[in-house]
Design a protein around this motif. Sequence first.
Motif, PDB file in Angstrom:
ATOM      1  N   GLN A 216      78.396  55.883 -92.804  1.00  0.00           N
ATOM      2  CA  GLN A 216      78.239  55.765 -94.267  1.00  0.00           C
ATOM      3  C   GLN A 216      78.879  54.489 -94.816  1.00  0.00           C
ATOM      4  OE1 GLN A 216      79.847  58.507 -92.907  1.00  0.00           O
ATOM      5  NE2 GLN A 216      81.477  59.252 -94.244  1.00  0.00           N
TER       6      GLN A 216
ATOM      7  N   GLN B  82      76.220  51.919 -94.549  1.00  0.00           N
ATOM      8  CA  GLN B  82      75.261  52.156 -95.626  1.00  0.00           C
ATOM      9  C   GLN B  82      75.766  51.554 -96.944  1.00  0.00           C
ATOM     10  OE1 GLN B  82      73.269  55.334 -94.343  1.00  0.00           O
ATOM     11  NE2 GLN B  82      71.671  54.002 -95.159  1.00  0.00           N
ATOM     12  N   GLU B  83      77.057  51.786 -97.193  1.00  0.00           N
ATOM     13  CA  GLU B  83      77.724  51.238 -98.386  1.00  0.00           C
ATOM     14  C   GLU B  83      77.648  49.709 -98.405  1.00  0.00           C
ATOM     15  OE1 GLU B  83      81.067  52.022-100.662  1.00  0.00           O
ATOM     16  OE2 GLU B  83      79.291  53.092-101.288  1.00  0.00           O
TER      17      GLU B  83
END
Length: 325
Positions: free
Chosen positions: A295, A298-299
Amino acid sequence: MEHGSLRQFGNSDLQLSPLGLGCWQFSKGSGMVGKFWPVLDDDVIRDIVRISLEGGINWFDTAEVYGGGQSEEMLADALNVLGDDAAGIHVATKWWPVMRSSANIPKTIDERLRRLKGWPIDLYQVHQPYSFSSATSEMHEMSKLVKLGKIKHVGVSNFSAAKMYEADKALRESGLRLVSNQVKYNLLDRRIERNGIMEAAKELGVAIIAYSPLEQGILSGKFHKNPELIKHIQGPRKWAGSFKPEGLKRTQPLISRLDELAVKYEASASQVALNWLIHAHGETVFAIPGASKPQHAQENVKAMCFSLSSDEISELRELSASCGR
């Protein structure tokens, strides 16, 4: 990824995404600096690399000293698993100079290439200014590697403005140029704007690669919202002054503004902080956030999906001046 989001990297012919992925955290817990991060499973590393690629990142920054070559190997394995999806990506790695002389540069290049398992070195950087040799003799050895086709471009890391000029002058003797200096730079640590490094970069046409672009996570705002999280940080960074109550209090005004802009751009505070970095100086600054979870990757990539206005860039510049270094 559409070509329009790439930019020229310094005075080289490389076209890179404004964000690369920093790969220190792929050290597998080994070596002097590997202990800084938890050990990541191979499949987590593969996911992080895949998500970064899918999001438009086309280069990866690693180093010999990250786990003594472990990070290079893990990156190469992840890229090799991705096969054709990884075509056209670029790898940057670094030679560790401490307690060595420039004669070590040609002696260790084949080991770097072996660890990278067939991935060429598009950017080879001297990791620190401290060695038994001058920057000039290091650059002469680097030039030879370019002539031999073992590396494509030469960069440095943590070099002062004076050392940047020295390195560039030495490379020019072989018809080459210094293409980058990798330094710590973020909204809370803007020392390179005052010590001549940014100025030298612009004058020489050298790219700045900003490491620690979120000041160890402080700029995400999560520690301001929940100071309890500081207790759970692994490694030495929890003792840094920024994590102490007075440090959090000092930086709160900047975090609050990042949060407001995050709402406006449907982003996060981290993404706004990264966006500032890659736009506040035209196309000079590239940033290499790390990612120890998918994640995070993704950020990172979402930070390239919008642009702050020039007014917002100026406002954050002023606000950060009152809370940072």
